[in-house]
Design an enzyme around this catalytic site. Sequence first.
Site, PDB file in Angstrom:
ATOM      1  N   VAL A  55       0.832  -1.233  -0.167  1.00 10.77           N
ATOM      2  CA  VAL A  55       0.052   0.067  -0.047  1.00 10.77           C
ATOM      3  C   VAL A  55       0.906   1.350   0.133  1.00 10.77           C
ATOM      4  O   VAL A  55       0.416   2.278  -0.341  1.00 10.77           O
ATOM      5  CB  VAL A  55      -1.050   0.001   1.243  1.00 10.77           C
ATOM      6  CG1 VAL A  55      -1.948  -1.046   1.104  1.00 10.77           C
ATOM      7  CG2 VAL A  55      -0.314  -0.343   2.485  1.00 10.77           C
ATOM      8  N   LYS A  56       2.232   1.215   0.512  1.00 10.42           N
ATOM      9  CA  LYS A  56       3.006   2.255   0.349  1.00 10.42           C
ATOM     10  C   LYS A  56       2.442   3.554   0.971  1.00 10.42           C
ATOM     11  O   LYS A  56       2.509   4.758   0.495  1.00 10.42           O
ATOM     12  CB  LYS A  56       3.467   2.456  -1.084  1.00 10.42           C
ATOM     13  CG  LYS A  56       4.223   1.409  -1.747  1.00 10.42           C
ATOM     14  CD  LYS A  56       4.795   1.911  -3.055  1.00 10.42           C
ATOM     15  CE  LYS A  56       5.551   0.754  -3.599  1.00 10.42           C
ATOM     16  NZ  LYS A  56       4.806  -0.514  -4.092  1.00 10.42           N
ATOM     17  N   ARG A  57       2.162   3.450   2.118  1.00 12.56           N
ATOM     18  CA  ARG A  57       1.319   4.590   2.885  1.00 12.56           C
ATOM     19  C   ARG A  57       2.436   5.381   3.689  1.00 12.56           C
ATOM     20  O   ARG A  57       3.408   4.682   4.070  1.00 12.56           O
ATOM     21  CB  ARG A  57       0.176   4.115   3.841  1.00 12.56           C
ATOM     22  CG  ARG A  57      -1.019   3.264   3.222  1.00 12.56           C
ATOM     23  CD  ARG A  57      -1.649   4.116   2.141  1.00 12.56           C
ATOM     24  NE  ARG A  57      -3.220   3.587   1.813  1.00 12.56           N
ATOM     25  CZ  ARG A  57      -3.175   3.082   0.784  1.00 12.56           C
ATOM     26  NH1 ARG A  57      -2.559   3.378  -0.392  1.00 12.56           N
ATOM     27  NH2 ARG A  57      -4.416   2.734   0.355  1.00 12.56           N
TER      28      ARG A  57
END
Length: 305
Positions: free
Chosen positions: A98-100
Amino acid sequence: MPETAPFGARVNRMFEKYGPLCAGIDPHSSTLQSWGLEDDPEGLERFSMAMVEAVAGAVGFVKPQSAFYERFGSKGVAVLEKTVAAAREAGVQVVLDVKRGDIGSTMQAYAEAYLDPSSPLAVDAITVSPFLGVGSLQPAFDLALAHNKGVFVLARTSNPEGKRVQLARKRDGQTVAQAVIDEVATHNGDTDPMGSFGVVVGATIGPCVSADDARLSESTYGITHTSVKHRDAAHDLAHLNGPILVPGMGAQGGKPGDLARVLGPARDQAIPTYSRQISREGPSPARLREAVTRLQDEVRRATGQ
């Protein structure tokens, strides 16, 4: 159901039981079409369930790419929830890509969405971006620690756009990528068999720099962290003591032999991820399973698992 062992211990258990291979679940529109599926939520679900069924019992890790589900809105996110549930029910560790990355209460909310066991999207680990500062990710670290989850922090990615930022140097000569690795390492300490906090390092970047080779003469160059030979790719992972997610394998150019070059002695902590090289064998379950088995053997040999 709450996990009873830290994520790092579960990673080690998966290494011993299956090997390090991670099967990426990336439902590109082109992949769905190649399977004879419609590019819609129904096709998305059929693809995802088939992938989980094919790899369950053969790999310890799957990595769904959230963006390919989110593009369908709430119906796509509902399919992602089903995919996560099916994989976890099958005993597979789910790393959600998700690379949040954000600050304060927003980062806390992201952490609760994916790392709180009460969330319908709760997974075993997530990817996060550190470029608002590794310290901004503290809510994710805290919640992961509380619930035996994992976090993978982007450090040295394969995309050409990342190089300009990740290989930028501090005044002491240390790269931004190395600073991220070093800061993540502090969260693992000497945890045995390994900590639950890892980094993302692309399979197609330059070579790892060993601790012995990682220093320049200050009098000559004024920097102290990398050798001239490897100045464009300097990263030392020996002290991380955590898992290393390695995307870019297979269709993107990464090969098992690259793991030793890119990771050095830390290759035995690698979780190499293949997506299209597996999914292109579908929709045949037998061919998917055959691809997974072959790749698992290859990366096991490459990492010494």
